[in-house]
Write a protein that holds these residues in place. Structure first.
Motif, mmCIF file in Angstrom:
data_model
loop_
_atom_site.group_PDB
_atom_site.id
_atom_site.type_symbol
_atom_site.label_atom_id
_atom_site.label_comp_id
_atom_site.label_asym_id
_atom_site.label_seq_id
_atom_site.Cartn_x
_atom_site.Cartn_y
_atom_site.Cartn_z
ATOM 1 N N LYS A 21 0.871 -1.171 0.000
ATOM 2 C CA LYS A 21 0.000 0.000 0.000
ATOM 3 C C LYS A 21 0.908 1.221 0.000
ATOM 4 O O LYS A 21 1.744 1.380 0.894
ATOM 5 C CB LYS A 21 -0.907 -0.001 1.230
ATOM 6 N N ILE A 22 0.780 2.064 -1.011
ATOM 7 C CA ILE A 22 1.675 3.208 -1.163
ATOM 8 C C ILE A 22 0.890 4.506 -1.089
ATOM 9 O O ILE A 22 -0.344 4.521 -1.111
ATOM 10 C CB ILE A 22 2.462 3.140 -2.490
ATOM 11 N N SER A 23 1.610 5.603 -1.019
ATOM 12 C CA SER A 23 0.993 6.932 -0.945
ATOM 13 C C SER A 23 1.065 7.627 -2.299
ATOM 14 O O SER A 23 1.810 7.219 -3.202
ATOM 15 C CB SER A 23 1.712 7.777 0.107
ATOM 16 N N ILE A 24 0.311 8.698 -2.426
ATOM 17 C CA ILE A 24 0.353 9.502 -3.648
ATOM 18 C C ILE A 24 1.749 10.102 -3.831
ATOM 19 O O ILE A 24 2.241 10.221 -4.955
ATOM 20 C CB ILE A 24 -0.730 10.599 -3.596
ATOM 21 N N GLY A 25 2.405 10.434 -2.717
ATOM 22 C CA GLY A 25 3.761 10.966 -2.800
ATOM 23 C C GLY A 25 4.731 9.985 -3.426
ATOM 24 O O GLY A 25 5.645 10.380 -4.160
ATOM 25 N N GLU A 26 4.537 8.693 -3.162
ATOM 26 C CA GLU A 26 5.404 7.676 -3.752
ATOM 27 C C GLU A 26 5.164 7.547 -5.258
ATOM 28 O O GLU A 26 6.078 7.218 -6.018
ATOM 29 C CB GLU A 26 5.179 6.338 -3.057
ATOM 30 N N ASN A 217 -4.675 0.198 -3.889
ATOM 31 C CA ASN A 217 -4.212 1.593 -3.922
ATOM 32 C C ASN A 217 -5.047 2.412 -4.912
ATOM 33 O O ASN A 217 -4.511 2.941 -5.897
ATOM 34 C CB ASN A 217 -2.741 1.640 -4.336
ATOM 35 N N PRO A 220 -3.727 6.310 -5.238
ATOM 36 C CA PRO A 220 -2.434 6.437 -5.929
ATOM 37 C C PRO A 220 -2.486 6.021 -7.393
ATOM 38 O O PRO A 220 -1.880 6.682 -8.253
ATOM 39 C CB PRO A 220 -1.522 5.516 -5.113
#
Length: 280
Positions: A21-26, A217, A220
């Motif tokens: 699970k990643i962030s929009i920043g990633e 995600n 993202p």
């Protein structure tokens, strides 16, 4: 000699790689990493991707000459559906750079030696079917609103689209339908092609993993889709030439997005040519 396989891996298994699970920043970081890859040797990457803008120009010329003006925009928009397939060689370049291997442009062609090539072509065929279906749907929508007779000139066509109620219905409904096609492509291929280069897991696993990555995600992946859409719009100016820059950047960034979304295998990355000769 490698075993011929398409839907599953060489052992007839369907892998289910773990998803992060990643962030929009990633996602933005993946884009910046793709930009950095492109900066290393931009000239040969642009050369590799010239086929994309040139093909776009050919399609527009063909459709105009054949009096198929109503499908010029669907061709322009739908051609982007094939983008993930066209960028396969760029994924390979980023993969090699990550592994500390030579990244000369000829290595982009080593994809043809990959044991996963049948699976890559199968997923590519899926995209081609979606592309053709989109064109047929777009043509059917135009006919339903304006009838089977095509416009005689570009000015007549533009007047139909922008000066009539049916034209605005075409714009709204057409864009909504196109969005659905784009969403399907994004969800099914967001990591499919780079994963097939990295792991010979078969077409089913590649598409299924992309779907799980999207479900895990949603924000993202949607943000990534927005980045792709904006870059492709910018790339069409002027006359598709900008795609020679935007396509390689997006291609490299897709590799890095894959790395962020899918938990890697423990085995080290090997050159594609070495994978092709491994027993299977």
């Amino acid at each position: 000699m490698a075993t011929f396989h398409v839907m599953s891996d060489a052992e007839s298994r369907v892998a289910h790689p773990q998803i992060r699970k990643i962030s929009i920043g990633e996602v933005w970081d993946a884009f910046l990493l793709g930009l950095d890859d492109f900066r290393q040797q931009p000239s040969h990457y642009a050369f590799l991707c010239m086929i994309y803008p040139l093909s776009g120009v050919v399609l527009i010329t063909w459709s105009s000459g054949a009096n198929l003006l109503p499908i010029i925009f669907p061709l322009m928009a739908g051609f982007a559906l094939l983008g993930p397939l066209f960028a396969v060689g760029l994924y390979e370049i980023s993969r090699r750079r990550e592994a500390g291997l030579d990244t000369s442009w000829q290595h982009a062609l080593e994809v043809r030696q990959s044991p996963a090539l049948p699976a890559i072509l199968t997923v590519g065929l899926m995209l081609l079917v979606l592309f053709v279906t989109w064109i047929l749907v777009a043509q059917g929508l135009y006919v339903s609103l304006f009838g089977p007779q095509p416009p005689q000139t570009l000015s007549v066509f533009l007047s139909q689209v922008f000066d009539t109620r049916a034209g605005w219905e075409l714009i709204v409904i057409g864009n909504l339908v196109g969005f659905c096609f784009a969403a399907v492509v994004l969800a099914t291929t967001v990591v499919a092609f780079p994963m097939l280069l990295d792991r010979d897991v078969g077409a089913v696993s590649a598409v299924e993993t992309s779907l799980r990555a999207t479900v895990t995600n949603p924000a993202p992946v949607a943000f990534w889709g927005l980045i792709v859409a904006v870059c492709l719009i910018i790339g069409t100016i002027p006359i598709f030439a900008g795609l020679a820059v935007m396509m390689p950047i997006l291609g490299h960034a897709t590799w890095h997005l894959y790395r962020k979304l899918v938990v890697p295998e423990t085995a080290p990355i090997a050159p594609t040519s070495d994978l092709a000769t491994s027993p299977g």
